[in-house]
Design an enzyme around this catalytic site. Sequence first.
Site, PDB file in Angstrom:
ATOM      1  N   GLY A   1       0.967  -1.135   0.003  1.00 15.57           N
ATOM      2  CA  GLY A   1       0.044  -0.073   0.113  1.00 15.57           C
ATOM      3  C   GLY A   1       0.867   1.226  -0.042  1.00 15.57           C
TER       4      GLY A   1
ATOM      5  N   ASP B   1      -1.412  -7.865  -7.302  1.00 14.25           N
ATOM      6  CA  ASP B   1      -2.716  -7.450  -6.792  1.00 14.25           C
ATOM      7  C   ASP B   1      -2.896  -8.422  -5.746  1.00 14.25           C
ATOM      8  OD1 ASP B   1      -5.412  -7.825  -6.265  1.00 14.25           O
ATOM      9  OD2 ASP B   1      -6.041  -8.073  -8.382  1.00 14.25           O
ATOM     10  N   LEU B   2      -2.827  -7.938  -4.404  1.00 15.00           N
ATOM     11  CA  LEU B   2      -2.906  -8.662  -2.914  1.00 15.00           C
ATOM     12  C   LEU B   2      -4.326  -9.321  -2.953  1.00 15.00           C
ATOM     13  CD1 LEU B   2      -0.752  -6.386  -0.894  1.00 15.00           C
ATOM     14  CD2 LEU B   2      -0.017  -8.767  -2.208  1.00 15.00           C
TER      15      LEU B   2
ATOM     16  N   TYR C   1     -15.371  -5.274   5.954  1.00 11.66           N
ATOM     17  CA  TYR C   1     -14.300  -4.498   6.824  1.00 11.66           C
ATOM     18  C   TYR C   1     -14.072  -4.694   8.043  1.00 11.66           C
ATOM     19  CZ  TYR C   1     -11.244  -0.477   7.007  1.00 11.66           C
ATOM     20  OH  TYR C   1     -10.277   0.148   7.444  1.00 11.66           O
TER      21      TYR C   1
END
Length: 258
Positions: free
Chosen positions: A8, A41-42, A156
């Site tokens: 990130g 792309d994790l 989330y």
Amino acid sequence: MTVTVMTGSASGMGAATRKRFERSGDKVIGIDIRDAEIIADLSTHEGRAHAISSVKQRCKALDRLVSCAGLATYARPVSLIASVNYFGTVKLLDGLLELLEKGENPAAVVTLSNSAQWVPIDEEPYFQALLRHDEAEAVKILDEAPDAFMAAGMAYVGSKLALGRAVRQRAMTWGKAGVRLNGVAPGNTKTPMFQKILDDPNLRDGVPNMEIPLGQLNEPDEVASLIAFLCSPEASAIHGSIFYIDGGTDALIRPDRF
Ligand code: NAD
């Protein structure tokens, strides 16, 4: 020279942390879906494997690993939230431990959220799937949920709570390996992620209207400062801990729990 791998690194807190390390003369290898040394792309098995093997090609030892990659409730399909925030992060932690063991004063920090414990989620089948590390089942539950908006909130919060538990569950193995592992749990922070939520009327209304005792949102560099401290030898006794950085909001909501 201290070698740091960061996920990130292209935006927000990751970018702020990267700048901080680079100002100190450290070598930073960023992993991100864009604008990074390693593009990966994790959310996918292939992307995670590519990220780990690319780091191993570039360095034989690693001093720090900082995980900031994440997606918030705007992500669709909703399962991307679980795949990046939880499964991707844990895979990289475990995949890069052997390099960290060879580093100097090695430490890792992952980014959680102050909201992780505000909603009871333990009994949810989705959360149980995370705890079993069953990605296929977690993805199925989220993507088949009738209400994507509700599912995104659960995705989330669950991803961050499970990640916090993953940090604490690794205290013994990582401690024995000589690698410190901690989490930071930010409140709302002025980053592109938070701005994206504010720009969407549906999501904006879903942001809890919490009072912040210190009266202001976090700056990304304030979170970067905590991450840098936790990575530094000055934090040599800190391990398996989660640090709230939210102007006191979690203390306001859960004053009796810590
Ligand atoms: P941001 O959106 O500014 O940065 C997130 C980074 O993750 C981006 O560079 C993005 O490209 C990368 N990323 C997203 N999906 C990816 C993928 N599939 N593979 C690789 N990289 C990917 O967000 P931020 O606000 O800096 O958030 C950093 C972390 O802090 C996140 O884990 C977030 O959940 C957490 N957090 C943010 C806030 C906030 O208010 N901003 C609050 C609490 C926790």
